[in-house]
Scaffold this active site. Structure first.
Site, PDB file in Angstrom:
ATOM      1  N   GLY A 142       0.777  -1.240   0.000  1.00  0.00           N
ATOM      2  CA  GLY A 142       0.000   0.000   0.000  1.00  0.00           C
ATOM      3  C   GLY A 142       0.806   1.286   0.000  1.00  0.00           C
ATOM      4  O   GLY A 142       0.308   2.333   0.414  1.00  0.00           O
ATOM      5  N   SER A 143       2.050   1.251  -0.544  1.00  0.00           N
ATOM      6  CA  SER A 143       2.822   2.500  -0.523  1.00  0.00           C
ATOM      7  C   SER A 143       2.254   3.516  -1.516  1.00  0.00           C
ATOM      8  O   SER A 143       2.281   4.727  -1.258  1.00  0.00           O
ATOM      9  CB  SER A 143       4.310   2.233  -0.778  1.00  0.00           C
ATOM     10  OG  SER A 143       4.545   1.895  -2.120  1.00  0.00           O
ATOM     11  N   ASN A 144       1.733   3.054  -2.648  1.00  0.00           N
ATOM     12  CA  ASN A 144       1.100   4.004  -3.573  1.00  0.00           C
ATOM     13  C   ASN A 144      -0.190   4.564  -2.981  1.00  0.00           C
ATOM     14  O   ASN A 144      -0.501   5.744  -3.153  1.00  0.00           O
ATOM     15  CB  ASN A 144       0.833   3.341  -4.927  1.00  0.00           C
ATOM     16  CG  ASN A 144       2.061   3.401  -5.823  1.00  0.00           C
ATOM     17  OD1 ASN A 144       2.426   4.462  -6.298  1.00  0.00           O
ATOM     18  ND2 ASN A 144       2.710   2.260  -6.015  1.00  0.00           N
ATOM     19  N   ILE A 177      -6.431  -9.835 -11.979  1.00  0.00           N
ATOM     20  CA  ILE A 177      -6.813  -9.500 -13.356  1.00  0.00           C
ATOM     21  C   ILE A 177      -8.312  -9.244 -13.372  1.00  0.00           C
ATOM     22  O   ILE A 177      -9.090 -10.066 -12.874  1.00  0.00           O
ATOM     23  CB  ILE A 177      -6.438 -10.657 -14.310  1.00  0.00           C
ATOM     24  CG1 ILE A 177      -4.920 -10.822 -14.342  1.00  0.00           C
ATOM     25  CG2 ILE A 177      -7.002 -10.402 -15.706  1.00  0.00           C
ATOM     26  CD1 ILE A 177      -4.429 -12.040 -15.091  1.00  0.00           C
ATOM     27  N   LEU A 178      -8.684  -8.095 -13.893  1.00  0.00           N
ATOM     28  CA  LEU A 178     -10.110  -7.723 -13.924  1.00  0.00           C
ATOM     29  C   LEU A 178     -10.711  -8.096 -15.276  1.00  0.00           C
ATOM     30  O   LEU A 178     -10.029  -8.064 -16.297  1.00  0.00           O
ATOM     31  CB  LEU A 178     -10.248  -6.230 -13.665  1.00  0.00           C
ATOM     32  CG  LEU A 178      -9.759  -5.802 -12.267  1.00  0.00           C
ATOM     33  CD1 LEU A 178      -9.512  -4.304 -12.203  1.00  0.00           C
ATOM     34  CD2 LEU A 178     -10.738  -6.245 -11.189  1.00  0.00           C
ATOM     35  N   ASN A 237      -4.759   2.829 -13.224  1.00  0.00           N
ATOM     36  CA  ASN A 237      -3.816   1.875 -12.634  1.00  0.00           C
ATOM     37  C   ASN A 237      -2.412   2.452 -12.700  1.00  0.00           C
ATOM     38  O   ASN A 237      -2.092   3.229 -13.601  1.00  0.00           O
ATOM     39  CB  ASN A 237      -3.863   0.561 -13.438  1.00  0.00           C
ATOM     40  CG  ASN A 237      -2.917  -0.486 -12.886  1.00  0.00           C
ATOM     41  OD1 ASN A 237      -2.833  -0.700 -11.669  1.00  0.00           O
ATOM     42  ND2 ASN A 237      -2.194  -1.163 -13.763  1.00  0.00           N
ATOM     43  N   HIS A 250       1.549   1.086 -13.011  1.00  0.00           N
ATOM     44  CA  HIS A 250       2.302  -0.120 -13.358  1.00  0.00           C
ATOM     45  C   HIS A 250       3.791   0.197 -13.350  1.00  0.00           C
ATOM     46  O   HIS A 250       4.209   1.243 -13.868  1.00  0.00           O
ATOM     47  CB  HIS A 250       1.866  -0.636 -14.739  1.00  0.00           C
ATOM     48  CG  HIS A 250       2.558  -1.910 -15.107  1.00  0.00           C
ATOM     49  ND1 HIS A 250       2.182  -3.135 -14.560  1.00  0.00           N
ATOM     50  CD2 HIS A 250       3.617  -2.153 -15.904  1.00  0.00           C
ATOM     51  CE1 HIS A 250       2.990  -4.066 -15.027  1.00  0.00           C
ATOM     52  NE2 HIS A 250       3.864  -3.503 -15.841  1.00  0.00           N
ATOM     53  N   LEU A 307      -4.808  -6.367 -20.236  1.00  0.00           N
ATOM     54  CA  LEU A 307      -4.024  -6.373 -18.998  1.00  0.00           C
ATOM     55  C   LEU A 307      -2.808  -5.440 -19.093  1.00  0.00           C
ATOM     56  O   LEU A 307      -2.004  -5.553 -20.018  1.00  0.00           O
ATOM     57  CB  LEU A 307      -3.547  -7.805 -18.698  1.00  0.00           C
ATOM     58  CG  LEU A 307      -2.662  -7.963 -17.462  1.00  0.00           C
ATOM     59  CD1 LEU A 307      -3.433  -7.645 -16.195  1.00  0.00           C
ATOM     60  CD2 LEU A 307      -2.092  -9.367 -17.393  1.00  0.00           C
ATOM     61  N   ASP A 308      -2.685  -4.538 -18.089  1.00  0.00           N
ATOM     62  CA  ASP A 308      -1.548  -3.604 -18.006  1.00  0.00           C
ATOM     63  C   ASP A 308      -1.355  -2.763 -19.267  1.00  0.00           C
ATOM     64  O   ASP A 308      -0.242  -2.288 -19.538  1.00  0.00           O
ATOM     65  CB  ASP A 308      -0.238  -4.343 -17.674  1.00  0.00           C
ATOM     66  CG  ASP A 308      -0.222  -4.802 -16.221  1.00  0.00           C
ATOM     67  OD1 ASP A 308      -0.923  -4.185 -15.422  1.00  0.00           O
ATOM     68  OD2 ASP A 308       0.472  -5.778 -15.938  1.00  0.00           O
TER      69      ASP A 308
END
Ligand code: GAR
Length: 223
Positions: free
Chosen positions: A23-25, A99-100, A114, A116, A151-152
């Site tokens: 959780g640093s972001n 993965i959504l 997001n 990345h 994805l990404d």
């Protein structure tokens, strides 16, 4: 409070943050004094250390454990219900490692972002720093993008580049990239909160921001 005639105030936007771990972001977003309200932090893992950070800051937390659902569709349906309970304007994935489904991404189109740890479209997926080192790239970095079914990938909002240094390990490179993640993610969310960033129907990013960097990152440096 009664507002004077003609001085209608724009409603403050709200944000839900999804995490899976450290959780640093998320913390960078919470510490950034963003002009929006953080309505909740949701994790797919009950043991995510970031949940405690959110609780300490008085943010509502919720766990939607992917293990409780038989497939991605049913997990995403439960996750969307947990998110929608807060009616957020923005949903920020901050180290959310599931993965959504494309259906989920489409439902939140234009308000789901997001971060990345690579310069997309290079190095989507996992182990981005080790893969970059293995390839011998000299410049690496991080990307904030709108989430699509890919994805990404998805329309890029902002990127930061860092040099890859002699003797780097995946850990030292990750730390250098992470420092930049903590700078660019709050910036992207700030633009969304302010209404100066959007995604159009054709999938193009629009940003009312004209500041352009006037230099290049060259690595290794020139003599
Ligand atoms: C961050 O480096 C983030 O970019 C990455 O996971 C880490 C989470 O750290 N996300 C992905 O790889 C998504 N594909 P954090 O929990 O300390 O923010």
């Amino acid at each position: 409070m009664r507002l004077k005639h003609g001085s209608r105030k724009a409603a403050v936007k709200s944000l839900v943050i999804l995490i899976s771990g450290r959780g640093s972001n998320m913390r960078a977003l919470l510490d950034a004094s963003l002009p929006c309200r953080v309505a909740a932090v949701i994790s797919n893992r009950a043991d995510a250390p970031g949940l405690e950070i959110a609780r300490e800051q008085g943010i509502a937390t919720r766990i939607v454990a992917h293990r409780d659902y038989p497939d991605r569709e049913s997990f995403d349906t439960a996750l969307a219900a947990a998110i929608d309970a807060h009616q957020p304007d923005i949903v920020a994935l901050a180290g959310f490692m599931r993965i959504l489904t494309p259906r989920f991404a489409e439902y939140y189109r234009g308000r789901l972002i997001n971060i990345h740890p690579s310069l997309l479209p290079a190095y989507g997926g996992l182990d981005t720093h080790a893969r970059a080192l293995k390839d011998g790239v000299k410049i690496h970095g991080c990307t904030v993008h709108f989430v699509t079914g890919d994805l990404d990938h998805g329309p890029i909002i902002i990127q930061a580049a860092v040099p890859v240094l002699e003797g780097d390990t995946p850990a030292t490179l990750a730390a250098r990239v992470l420092r930049e993640e903590h700078r660019i993610y709050p910036q992207a969310v700030r633009w969304l909160c302010a209404g100066s960033l959007s995604l159009d129907q054709a999938g193009r990013v629009h940003l009312n921001h004209v500041e352009q960097p006037g230099f290049a990152l060259v690595a290794p440096g020139l003599e």
